[in-house]
Design an enzyme around this catalytic site. Structure first.
Site, PDB file in Angstrom:
ATOM      1  N   ASP A  34      -6.172   8.668  -0.465  1.00  0.00           N
ATOM      2  CA  ASP A  34      -5.739   7.619   0.448  1.00  0.00           C
ATOM      3  C   ASP A  34      -4.553   8.145   1.239  1.00  0.00           C
ATOM      4  O   ASP A  34      -3.650   8.759   0.664  1.00  0.00           O
ATOM      5  CB  ASP A  34      -5.328   6.360  -0.312  1.00  0.00           C
ATOM      6  N   GLU A  61       0.819  -1.218   0.000  1.00  0.00           N
ATOM      7  CA  GLU A  61       0.000   0.000   0.000  1.00  0.00           C
ATOM      8  C   GLU A  61       0.853   1.268   0.000  1.00  0.00           C
ATOM      9  O   GLU A  61       0.552   2.223  -0.693  1.00  0.00           O
ATOM     10  CB  GLU A  61      -0.955   0.009   1.188  1.00  0.00           C
TER      11      GLU A  61
END
Length: 148
Positions: A71, A54
């Site tokens: 994000d 991620e």
């Protein structure tokens, strides 16, 4: 001369976020102490693998998405549902400012990630986990790390 003074003053007022990129073993220790090992049935290896894919363990990682959301942080937690940006009123299910997810202190990010796993379909929230970690032997992710 005035312009130079103004620029110097502005430089003092601007807060710079220094990126903190953790090592795999440092994260393993932090995650273990935070109770992530086997949280909701997901081993420590799952969390370390997911964080790598991620954010590459970068606490200040931010990704702008096509829908206008962002994000944030080591877990790439989305602003639309899970955190609050300054002037926008998203859902904020984690009851946290998005800016709290991009600091060296991982407490808020870990609490929010636990909430995501508990309230959604486990770790399926994270595409990086689904693509690279799900269903794999993840024991290598904590190999050589001293975790309590």
């Amino acid at each position: 001369m005035k312009a130079a003074g103004i620029w110097a003053l502005m430089g003092c007022l601007i807060t710079v976020i220094e990126p903190k990129v953790y090592t795999r073993c440092k994260l393993a220790k932090i995650f273990s102490r935070a109770g992530l090992d086997n949280y909701q049935g997901f081993s420590l290896g799952n969390w370390i693998c997911m964080a790598y894919y991620e954010s590459h363990y970068n606490t200040t990682a931010q990704t702008s998405l096509e829908d206008g959301s962002t994000d944030y942080g080591i877990f790439q937690i989305n602003s639309y549902t899970w955190c609050r940006r300054e002037k926008l009123q998203e859902k904020n299910h984690c009851h946290v400012a998005c800016s709290a997810l991009i600091t060296d202190d991982l407490t808020d990010a870990i609490i929010c990630a636990k909430k995501i796993v508990k309230e959604t379909e486990g770790m399926n929230y994270w595409q990086g986990w689904k693509d690279h970690c799900e269903g794999k032997d993840l024991s290598e992710w904590k190999k050589g790390c001293e975790v309590s």
